[in-house]
Design an enzyme around this catalytic site. Sequence first.
Site, short mmCIF file in Angstrom:
data_model
loop_
_atom_site.label_atom_id
_atom_site.label_comp_id
_atom_site.label_asym_id
_atom_site.label_seq_id
_atom_site.Cartn_x
_atom_site.Cartn_y
_atom_site.Cartn_z
N CYS A 285 -49.00 -33.55 73.46
CA CYS A 285 -49.51 -34.29 74.62
C CYS A 285 -50.55 -33.53 75.44
O CYS A 285 -51.72 -33.90 75.44
CB CYS A 285 -48.34 -34.68 75.53
SG CYS A 285 -47.16 -35.77 74.71
N1 LIG Z 1 -43.50 -36.10 71.26
C1 LIG Z 1 -43.54 -36.28 72.56
O1 LIG Z 1 -42.90 -35.58 73.32
C2 LIG Z 1 -44.34 -37.41 73.20
C3 LIG Z 1 -44.15 -37.69 74.56
C4 LIG Z 1 -44.87 -38.73 75.12
C5 LIG Z 1 -45.76 -39.45 74.36
N2 LIG Z 1 -45.95 -39.16 73.05
C6 LIG Z 1 -46.89 -39.98 72.28
O2 LIG Z 1 -46.13 -40.81 71.41
C7 LIG Z 1 -46.85 -41.04 70.19
C8 LIG Z 1 -45.98 -40.65 69.00
O3 LIG Z 1 -45.71 -39.27 69.07
P1 LIG Z 1 -44.55 -38.59 68.25
O4 LIG Z 1 -44.37 -37.24 68.88
O5 LIG Z 1 -43.37 -39.47 68.12
O6 LIG Z 1 -45.25 -38.45 66.81
P2 LIG Z 1 -44.54 -38.06 65.43
O7 LIG Z 1 -45.58 -37.49 64.57
O8 LIG Z 1 -43.29 -37.28 65.69
O9 LIG Z 1 -44.07 -39.45 64.83
C9 LIG Z 1 -44.90 -40.45 64.44
C10 LIG Z 1 -44.31 -41.17 63.25
O10 LIG Z 1 -45.16 -42.25 62.91
C11 LIG Z 1 -45.20 -42.38 61.50
N3 LIG Z 1 -46.39 -43.14 61.13
C12 LIG Z 1 -47.68 -42.74 61.12
N4 LIG Z 1 -48.48 -43.77 60.75
C13 LIG Z 1 -47.67 -44.83 60.54
C14 LIG Z 1 -47.89 -46.18 60.14
N5 LIG Z 1 -49.12 -46.64 59.89
N6 LIG Z 1 -46.81 -46.96 60.02
C15 LIG Z 1 -45.56 -46.49 60.27
N7 LIG Z 1 -45.29 -45.26 60.64
C16 LIG Z 1 -46.33 -44.43 60.78
C17 LIG Z 1 -45.17 -40.94 61.01
O11 LIG Z 1 -44.75 -40.85 59.68
C18 LIG Z 1 -44.17 -40.32 62.00
O12 LIG Z 1 -42.84 -40.40 61.52
C19 LIG Z 1 -48.14 -40.25 70.31
O13 LIG Z 1 -49.14 -41.08 70.80
C20 LIG Z 1 -47.80 -39.19 71.36
O14 LIG Z 1 -48.95 -38.73 72.05
C21 LIG Z 1 -45.25 -38.15 72.45
#
Ligand SMILES: NC(=O)c1ccc[n+]([C@@H]2O[C@H](COP(=O)([O-])OP(=O)(O)OC[C@H]3O[C@@H](n4cnc5c(N)ncnc54)[C@H](O)[C@@H]3O)[C@@H](O)[C@H]2O)c1
Length: 447
Positions: A285
């Site tokens: 983030c």
């Molecule tokens: N991790 C955090 O603490 C956090 C906090 C707030 C916001 N966010 C935001 O949330 C969003 C997700 O982050 P995250 O940390 O969960 O990411 P992540 O990489 O842990 O998980 C994302 C998942 O999406 C899957 N994926 C990718 N493309 C796909 C598709 N076309 N169809 C289905 N699945 C698909 C991936 O395989 C993965 O399992 C981002 O925008 C991030 O900035 C994350």
Amino acid sequence: MSTISTSLPELKQRIESREARIGIVGMGYVGLPLALLFSAERFRITGFDIAESKVETLNSGGSYIVRILPEHIQEAQRAGFSATSDYSEVASMDAVIICVPTPLNEYHEPDLSYVTGTVQSIAPYVRAGQLIVLESTTYPGTTEEIVVPLLEKGNPHGLKVARSVGDIGLHVAFSPEREDPGNDTVARHDIPKVVGGCDPGAVELATAMYGSIFRRVIPVSSPAVAEMTKLLENIYRCVNIALVNELKQLCMRMGIDMHEVIDAAKTKPFGFQAFYPGPGLGGHCIPIDPFYLSWKAKEYDFRTKFIELAGEVNIGMPYFVIEQTAAALNDHRKAMNGSKILVLGLSYKKDIDDLRESPSLTIIELLRQKGATVFYNDPFFPHVGRGRHYDLNMENTPLDNIEQFDAVLIVTDHSTYDYKDIVNRAKLVIDTRNATKGIQSDKIVRC
Ligand SMILES: NC(=O)c1ccc[n+]([C@@H]2O[C@H](COP(=O)([O-])OP(=O)(O)OC[C@H]3O[C@@H](n4cnc5c(N)ncnc54)[C@H](O)[C@@H]3O)[C@@H](O)[C@H]2O)c1
């Protein structure tokens, strides 16, 4: 493929009675915990992910995130949770929540390919009356300018996104994820959920859906306001961390302990929030999200100077740590070239198993470039190979022979470390996190 539409009161009633089927796309750090929260509230959840290995692990009752235990997945399975990579199942969902990655590309520009890929994959299966919510962090305008046109273009029934009260179509909203992994001081359901919809129906439905798992839902007037809210929160952190990182460097020159200053300043009951210096930013983030806004600002002939300056200071921190390590070794009549250095902690912050953008990775690479032989210890990573921005191929080093290293460099202050014992046994400790606070030893260099 189902084309049956659901009316707004019907869907609201299905949410209230827990009959509503919710699909969550992206079973990562955000999507999977969200799925478990809804499951705990007796919703039947389908998790969508393109990674077959994740789908298989989840369906066999396993987990790939350290703080989520297999028992949590199995409990959710008993409430009907299952995972799939088959998007045709979107047709049976009442609501779909998108939680896919939003990284930067090699030119430091927003990479929305995961979002567009997801929306293109679900569009053929959406139906009137469904609620579609984007949770991925992104710049203001993404929902209206990218998600809405792709949904309208990609569905075979000519469905439109609802715009005003009574419209029959898709209800689309943006609701940012505000979780802080590893921070157990606030329960997830106590973090208010901000929601901005393309029509009043989307807000009403999203409020009902999220209101079943979060204590407070905060409706705002548009998806763009909700998108910008998330960016403001992260830019606020980024800028304030840069400020204390810069002041720490000045304080070191002046012989003042910055941590003592912050501890004193935070006794002020108003107008000050404590941020702490460190070896650099990490995670999905804070190092990334502000640049989504800088990029978008250019479209409006606007330069986000605070974001750029904060980025400059924060990106420089691993280099500062290297300079301090070289100076500390020099004081011990050692050159960095040829020294054996143990890096403590790989993850980007303490007590979590997330390596993304971690400053440890940059620090290890810089130490190697200077000729040091580098080892690491991290209870969360038995091995570290290749990732988006690194190629390390290293094995975890046990803490048995700390004496053998020329320096121990604390980059991540995991709670499981016994810092007193580490200082006792090490020749030299460079502490970038104030993890050795309260320990008196001339072997410690705090930076
Ligand atoms: N991790 C955090 O603490 C956090 C906090 C707030 C916001 N966010 C935001 O949330 C969003 C997700 O982050 P995250 O940390 O969960 O990411 P992540 O990489 O842990 O998980 C994302 C998942 O999406 C899957 N994926 C990718 N493309 C796909 C598709 N076309 N169809 C289905 N699945 C698909 C991936 O395989 C993965 O399992 C981002 O925008 C991030 O900035 C994350």
